[in-house]
Design an enzyme around this catalytic site. Structure first.
Site, PDB file in Angstrom:
ATOM      1  N   TYR A   1      18.433  -2.328  12.105  1.00  0.00           N
ATOM      2  CA  TYR A   1      17.696  -2.389  10.834  1.00  0.00           C
ATOM      3  C   TYR A   1      18.511  -3.149   9.789  1.00  0.00           C
ATOM      4  O   TYR A   1      17.998  -4.064   9.122  1.00  0.00           O
ATOM      5  CB  TYR A   1      17.385  -0.991  10.321  1.00  0.00           C
ATOM      6  CG  TYR A   1      16.822  -1.008   8.913  1.00  0.00           C
ATOM      7  CD1 TYR A   1      15.509  -1.405   8.682  1.00  0.00           C
ATOM      8  CD2 TYR A   1      17.618  -0.665   7.815  1.00  0.00           C
ATOM      9  CE1 TYR A   1      15.002  -1.463   7.387  1.00  0.00           C
ATOM     10  CE2 TYR A   1      17.121  -0.713   6.525  1.00  0.00           C
ATOM     11  CZ  TYR A   1      15.815  -1.113   6.319  1.00  0.00           C
ATOM     12  OH  TYR A   1      15.314  -1.174   5.041  1.00  0.00           O
TER      13      TYR A   1
ATOM     14  N   ASN B   1       0.804  -1.224   0.000  1.00  0.00           N
ATOM     15  CA  ASN B   1       0.000   0.000   0.000  1.00  0.00           C
ATOM     16  C   ASN B   1       0.839   1.276   0.000  1.00  0.00           C
ATOM     17  O   ASN B   1       0.303   2.369  -0.126  1.00  0.00           O
ATOM     18  CB  ASN B   1      -0.929   0.021   1.219  1.00  0.00           C
ATOM     19  CG  ASN B   1      -0.155   0.011   2.519  1.00  0.00           C
ATOM     20  OD1 ASN B   1       0.347  -1.044   2.913  1.00  0.00           O
ATOM     21  ND2 ASN B   1      -0.047   1.146   3.193  1.00  0.00           N
TER      22      ASN B   1
ATOM     23  N   GLY C   1       5.205   3.143  -0.387  1.00  0.00           N
ATOM     24  CA  GLY C   1       6.630   3.028  -0.628  1.00  0.00           C
ATOM     25  C   GLY C   1       6.977   2.149  -1.812  1.00  0.00           C
ATOM     26  O   GLY C   1       6.292   2.135  -2.834  1.00  0.00           O
ATOM     27  N   ILE C   2       8.084   1.423  -1.684  1.00  0.00           N
ATOM     28  CA  ILE C   2       8.530   0.515  -2.748  1.00  0.00           C
ATOM     29  C   ILE C   2       7.432  -0.486  -3.085  1.00  0.00           C
ATOM     30  O   ILE C   2       7.166  -0.776  -4.251  1.00  0.00           O
ATOM     31  CB  ILE C   2       9.794  -0.247  -2.310  1.00  0.00           C
ATOM     32  CG1 ILE C   2      10.969   0.715  -2.066  1.00  0.00           C
ATOM     33  CG2 ILE C   2      10.167  -1.305  -3.342  1.00  0.00           C
ATOM     34  CD1 ILE C   2      11.555   1.326  -3.285  1.00  0.00           C
TER      35      ILE C   2
ATOM     36  N   SER D   1      18.157  -4.977   1.316  1.00  0.00           N
ATOM     37  CA  SER D   1      18.568  -3.587   1.431  1.00  0.00           C
ATOM     38  C   SER D   1      20.069  -3.471   1.258  1.00  0.00           C
ATOM     39  O   SER D   1      20.841  -4.346   1.682  1.00  0.00           O
ATOM     40  CB  SER D   1      18.161  -3.017   2.788  1.00  0.00           C
ATOM     41  OG  SER D   1      18.733  -1.737   3.008  1.00  0.00           O
TER      42      SER D   1
END
Length: 316
Positions: A181, A29, A31-32, A156
């Site tokens: 992260y 839904n 962003g990327i 990432s």
């Protein structure tokens, strides 16, 4: 590099047809994930947006339909951080087979304090890695039922410089948001590569592929109101960065190729062509620390214990 056919190079603006197939994009839904869903919708496939927020999913679906004529999109209520809810969510998919899942949903914290999911797991590790590990378990029969199912894990660039602390996977002793992260994304990517190794050993037709968006900034991303809006001023200020990075629409390209290109093989890593940060998608060398078999085995075992899953998923 690999292409959609021997006669036509891969065109990021003209994806191959995929009518009759169904793809699930977690976090589709925003962003990327939004741009992955929009671009996959252009293939003619049914694209399912996995999102815990129905209103945001509705807005995303309306935007996709306004940009892709005849788009087939629907919403699946999905909270990747709530492990106990995932089996029921997969049952609500109500499909006989799933041609691909894109493990995209994630969270990044910029500042302390350390936070946890409802299950008591560190929020980034629990969401980015454990949630997708558990979801794969429940999706295994549906992916196996497809002629050529795919698990595409969104990694990432931040994972390249990190190493897993197998004795402190959830950063209980030393929580640093950016490092935690990066390690959560490294765990995701390591899982994606190890999953493919296990699929090949089992003789499965399902492939596991890892892709990453490179450097993708909001300021370089085209507006999709109300999903995302970039003002002219923001876009102007972001132009210098465009020499090195790109918008989230372009960041979606390697992921979409990992889903659709018939020449993509399991265990591959796909990212942007220019220094792994921007440009059209290409296959990249896989860093050795992402495929260390001893580390992968320990991570798999620990993840299974944390989510309560058997060590062998029901792929066939």
């Amino acid at each position: 590099m690999s292409s959609a056919s021997p006669n036509r190079p891969w065109d990021v603006h003209r994806v191959p047809p995929a009518e009759g197939r169904t793809f699930l994009v977690t976090g589709g839904n925003a962003g990327i994930g939004y741009f992955v869903a929009e671009q996959l919708a252009a293939s003619g496939a049914v694209v399912v947006l996995g999102s815990r927020d129905a209103a945001k999913a509705d807005a995303a679906m309306a935007s996709i339909r306004s940009h892709v004529a005849g788009a087939h999109v629907r919403h699946l209520q999905l909270d990747i951080a709530d492990l106990a809810s995932l089996k029921a969510a997969v049952e609500r998919l109500d499909v006989d087979r799933l041609d691909a899942v894109v493990h995209n949903a994630g969270i990044a914290l910029d500042d302390p304090p350390r936070r946890e999911t409802e299950d008591g797991h560190e929020l980034m590790f629990g969401t980015n890695h454990l949630g997708h590990f558990a979801l794969t378990r429940w999706l295994a029969p549906l992916l196996s039922a497809a002629p050529a199912g795919r698990v595409v894990t969104v990694g990432s660039f931040a994972a390249r410089s990190e190493r897993l602390d197998l004795d402190d996977l959830q950063s209980t002793r030393d929580f640093r948001p950016k490092r935690t992260y990066g390690r959560s994304k490294l765990a995701q990517m390591s899982f994606g590569f190890e999953l493919d190794r296990r699929l090949r050993a089992a003789g499965s037709t399902v492939l596991s592929v890892v892709a990453h968006p490179g450097g993708a900034l909001d300021s370089l991303t085209p507006s999709r109101p109300p999903v995302h809006t970039t003002s002219p001023g923001e876009r102007l200020r972001g132009l210098p960065a465009g020499l090195l990075v790109q918008g989230k629409d372009a960041g979606a390209w390697p992921i979409v190729r990992a889903v659709l290109d018939p020449e993509v093989r399991g265990g591959e890593l796909w990212g942007p062509r220019v220094f792994g940060l921007r440009g059209t998608p290409r296959r990249e060398p896989v860093p050795s620390h992402m495929t260390d078999p001893a580390v992968a085995a320990r991570l798999w075992a620990a993840s299974g214990e944390l989510v309560g899953a058997e060590p062998h998923f029901a792929f066939r």
